[in-house]
Design an enzyme around this catalytic site. Sequence first.
Site, PDB file in Angstrom:
ATOM      1  N   GLU A  49       0.894  -1.156   0.000  1.00 44.92           N
ATOM      2  CA  GLU A  49       0.000   0.000   0.000  1.00 44.92           C
ATOM      3  C   GLU A  49       0.936   1.210   0.000  1.00 44.92           C
ATOM      4  O   GLU A  49       1.750   1.363   0.909  1.00 44.92           O
ATOM      5  CB  GLU A  49      -0.857  -0.052   1.270  1.00 44.92           C
ATOM      6  N   ASP A  60      -4.092  11.530   7.652  1.00 43.88           N
ATOM      7  CA  ASP A  60      -2.829  11.041   8.180  1.00 43.88           C
ATOM      8  C   ASP A  60      -2.473  11.717   9.495  1.00 43.88           C
ATOM      9  O   ASP A  60      -2.603  12.921   9.644  1.00 43.88           O
ATOM     10  CB  ASP A  60      -1.702  11.282   7.171  1.00 43.88           C
TER      11      ASP A  60
END
Length: 268
Positions: A49, A60
Amino acid sequence: MERYESLFAQLKERKEGAFVPFVTLGDPGIEQSLKIIDTLIEAGADALELGIPFSDPLADGPTIQNATLRAFAAGVTPAQCFEMLALIRQKHPTIPIGLLMYANLVFNKGIDEFYAQCEKVGVDSVLVADVPVEESAPFRQAALCHNVAPIFICPPNADDDLLRQIASYGRGYTYLLSRAGVTGAENRAALPLNHLVAKLKEYNAAPPLQGFGISAPDQVKAAIDAGAAGAISGSAIVKIIEQHINEPEKMLAALKVFVQPMKAATRS
């Protein structure tokens, strides 16, 4: 897209789950980033990924934001990321490669052109983190036109309608979110997710991989015991890169030491 199907079929036969690491392409620089990816695969990663550095990464936490800043500091561009993807694919013809990204990067290229480029370099799936299922039509249609699996996030509070949509539109795998919030190894994954896994299975969704807060082998095992097809670990891996930023060889050795037991935990 077919690489995911073959992978899950092989793992099922071997009674194993998938261990999937996440890293940002170009962190901490192109050459070392390619070595990191080779190391992850050698240590047992079943699929990859990968993130393309983006200036405003909403989902994030600080660890992965820092990875993005390091890639930017090294001057890494989206065009170079695609060159890297082509090299990774050449070297590793069978491993599934997924991209985790943000809509702006797709729009910058033009949606169709972006997925055409993914197909050309051998990317198997794309998860656009800031596009909800109900706005995903242009993305998923372009993805399918170019034989790229559209990936959808299944949050822990998904209702029945959302589960049906994810099952209907997603291909490759389903990104099963351990918990709400931003990514990060400090926030341990909250289990169990058995009820979601059972529903996804009932609606014939792509196999679920559990992500967010996966940083230890026991969590990988717990995810698989709850019925997930495997686990994705990002922040814990990116943290190792950060800790050994000035010692490239030590970094690769530490990544190997981290990944091997994570992969071992997928074997029943």
